[in-house]
Write an enzyme that holds these catalytic residues in place. Structure first.
Site, PDB file in Angstrom:
ATOM      1  N   THR A 101     -24.183 -32.997 -22.118  1.00 52.39           N
ATOM      2  CA  THR A 101     -25.353 -33.871 -21.977  1.00 52.39           C
ATOM      3  C   THR A 101     -25.514 -34.353 -20.533  1.00 52.39           C
ATOM      4  OG1 THR A 101     -25.237 -34.612 -24.276  1.00 52.39           O
ATOM      5  CG2 THR A 101     -26.407 -36.039 -22.735  1.00 52.39           C
ATOM      6  N   SER A 140     -32.964 -29.764 -26.555  1.00 54.10           N
ATOM      7  CA  SER A 140     -31.792 -30.623 -26.678  1.00 54.10           C
ATOM      8  C   SER A 140     -30.757 -30.089 -25.705  1.00 54.10           C
ATOM      9  CB  SER A 140     -31.247 -30.565 -28.114  1.00 54.10           C
ATOM     10  OG  SER A 140     -29.915 -31.043 -28.190  1.00 54.10           O
ATOM     11  N   SER A 318       7.999 -14.190   7.080  1.00 55.97           N
ATOM     12  CA  SER A 318       9.103 -15.129   6.929  1.00 55.97           C
ATOM     13  C   SER A 318       9.171 -16.064   8.119  1.00 55.97           C
ATOM     14  CB  SER A 318      10.431 -14.377   6.792  1.00 55.97           C
ATOM     15  OG  SER A 318      11.528 -15.272   6.774  1.00 55.97           O
ATOM     16  N   SER A 319       9.621 -17.289   7.851  1.00 52.52           N
ATOM     17  CA  SER A 319       9.844 -18.252   8.927  1.00 52.52           C
ATOM     18  C   SER A 319      11.249 -18.130   9.488  1.00 52.52           C
ATOM     19  CB  SER A 319       9.623 -19.672   8.401  1.00 52.52           C
ATOM     20  OG  SER A 319      10.564 -19.951   7.362  1.00 52.52           O
ATOM     21  N   LYS A 324       9.942  -9.292   9.143  1.00 54.59           N
ATOM     22  CA  LYS A 324       9.647  -9.139   7.718  1.00 54.59           C
ATOM     23  C   LYS A 324       8.143  -9.298   7.478  1.00 54.59           C
ATOM     24  CE  LYS A 324      11.477 -10.540   3.221  1.00 54.59           C
ATOM     25  NZ  LYS A 324      10.274 -10.906   2.457  1.00 54.59           N
TER      26      LYS A 324
END
Length: 470
Positions: A101, A140, A318-319, A324
């Site tokens: 509604t 409606s 990768s950190s 990688k």
């Protein structure tokens, strides 16, 4: 900031005069701060709501229920919304109580206030164009909301099928590019029989094509609408001819083949079409995630994995580990697929939870379907352009896997029998010798015959053979 006062049967509220929504939308803003995802995050739904309201206004005018000037203003307001204006005024949360509604009234109020300005009146002067009496005439929430949802889903499924076609073409191109790259097929992650990398990628293209067809099949289910059923499907407060006329008007407005359900009471409470669509989206996700799993496995390594293919390097992986690179695109698509599968459960439970003549949980169904289609469409195009298009083959590695594998012994079965082939396979496993060399040492077949059996053509396709087993 200038204010205007609006009222509903609960009471009066002051509303900023610069906004086009009204009192009922304002109450919904206060009541439903749930997902942070608002109607304006799904513009296709806003467009669909405006198309439904436009079709209703045209039908009501044809039936003599709506004054020409009001009809014209509503049509112009709807057209502006369809063109992309006022979308920032559709502010209610996608998940809400009340069976939609708040969404319906958000649309009614915005359209009414835009129409009022077109007519030369101020926002909130609803005696000239009323959200309920004029914009919502013969409707409606229970027929306008699901009809708009189906209109929007039809468009979104069309867009999804187009995204999937992009991925299909990407896989097709790779199938052609890799058609001569011999590799080992695998079952249960164990060596099976040879194939080409092209056949592997062509199969992925076929998977996507089959699911495009299923998407289009599901789309056909939501052509059936309940517009004209009003509250529960009986059509109360609408003209006897309204449902037939509004069906034609909606077809004209959308250019899509929507048809009115034969049983509007069933159609008003029924959510089977949504469940079917969600099931197809789950099917697409399961298969797409499987493909992404394959791509990650085939590219694993590069030194300690299969390393049969190279995925495009998109970002450092990768950190802590220099050099990688991770398969980030298949990974993100996997996660989208998991989310879609979860949405399917939500949609299933929402459909099951409906009671009697209305399912009040259509907002969460809408949110789940729109979210799933939106994520899938983006993820599929991302996979095509940022991953599949840039895949390259490590042809020598693929070839070495074939000729160092015992799997090729299967090609000898028709000539020397299963027992001899199994014995060769056992010796190959124990000694590390090749299947070819062991068969030659045992003088089971001549070198010429072995070379013929192990040609690319014979290993990859059905062919006639001479049974030489004694």
């Amino acid at each position: 900031m200038k204010k205007r006062v609006e009222h509903d049967f609960i009471g009066e509220l002051e509303i900023d005069d610069n906004v086009y929504y009204g009192v009922q939308t304002f109450r919904a803003l206060e009541n439903f701060n749930i997902t942070g995802q608002r109607l304006n995050d799904f513009p296709v739904f806003i467009t669909a709501l405006a198309q439904v309201k436009k079709a209703a206004a045209l039908a009501n005018h044809e039936l003599g229920l709506l004054d020409s000037s009001i009809k014209d203003a509503i049509i112009k307001a709807c057209d502006r919304i369809i063109a992309g204006e006022f979308h920032d005024q559709f502010v209610v949360d996608m998940i809400q109580g009340g069976a939609g509604t708040s969404t319906n009234m958000n649309a009614n109020e915005v359209i009414a206030n835009v129409a009022l300005e077109i007519l030369g009146h101020k926002k909130g002067e609803y005696q000239y164009c009323h959200p309920n009496d004029h914009v919502n005439l013969s409707q409606s929430t229970n027929d306008a909301y699901p009809t708009a949802l189906r209109v929007a889903l039809y468009e979104r499924l069309s867009m999804l099928s187009e995204s999937m076609a992009v991925l299909e073409e990407s896989f097709k191109r790779k199938g052609e590019e890799f058609k001569n790259v011999l590799k080992m097929g695998r079952t249960q992650l164990q060596d099976a029989v040879p194939m080409t990398l092209g056949q592997e990628f062509s199969a992925y293209a076929s998977m996507v094509r089959i699911d495009i067809e299923r998407i289009l099949d599901a789309r056909s289910l939501i052509r059936v609408i309940n517009l004209g059923g009003t509250a529960i499907g009986t059509g109360i407060n609408s003209h006897p001819d309204y449902r037939n006329i509004v069906e034609k008007k909606l077809q004209e407005v959308t250019g899509r083949p929507f048809i009115t359900a034969t049983d509007l009471i069933e159609a008003t409470q029924g959510t089977g079409g949504y469940v079917q669509i969600s099931g197809v989206l789950k099917r697409v996700s399961v298969k797409l995630s499987k493909i992404c799993n394959d791509l990650r496995l085939l590219s694993s390594g590069p030194r300690a994995g299969l390393n049969e293919i190279n995925l495009p390097k998109m970002q450092p992986g990768s950190s802590i580990m220099p050099g990688k690179v991770n398969p980030v695109i298949p990974e993100v698509v996997n996660q989208v697929c998991f989310s879609v599968i979860g949405n399917d459960m939500t949609i299933t439970m929402a459909a099951e939870g409906g009671q009697l003549q209305l399912n009040v949980f259509e907002p969460v169904i809408a949110y789940g379907l729109f979210s799933s289609i939106k994520m899938l469409s983006r993820a599929i195009v991302t996979l095509a352009h940022k991953c599949v298009d840039g895949i390259t083959a490590n042809e020598q590695i693929c070839k070495d896997f074939v000729f160092n594998s015992i799997g090729i012994v299967t090609a000898l079965n028709p000539y020397i029998g299963y027992e001899n082939s199994a014995s060769i396979a056992k010796e190959s496993l124990q000694t590390g010798k090749s299947v070819y060399d062991i068969a030659l040492e045992r003088k089971l077949l001549s070198k010429e015959k072995l070379d013929e059996i192990f040609t690319l053509e014979n290993m990859l396709n059905p062919h006639m053979y001479q049974n030489t087993k004694s």
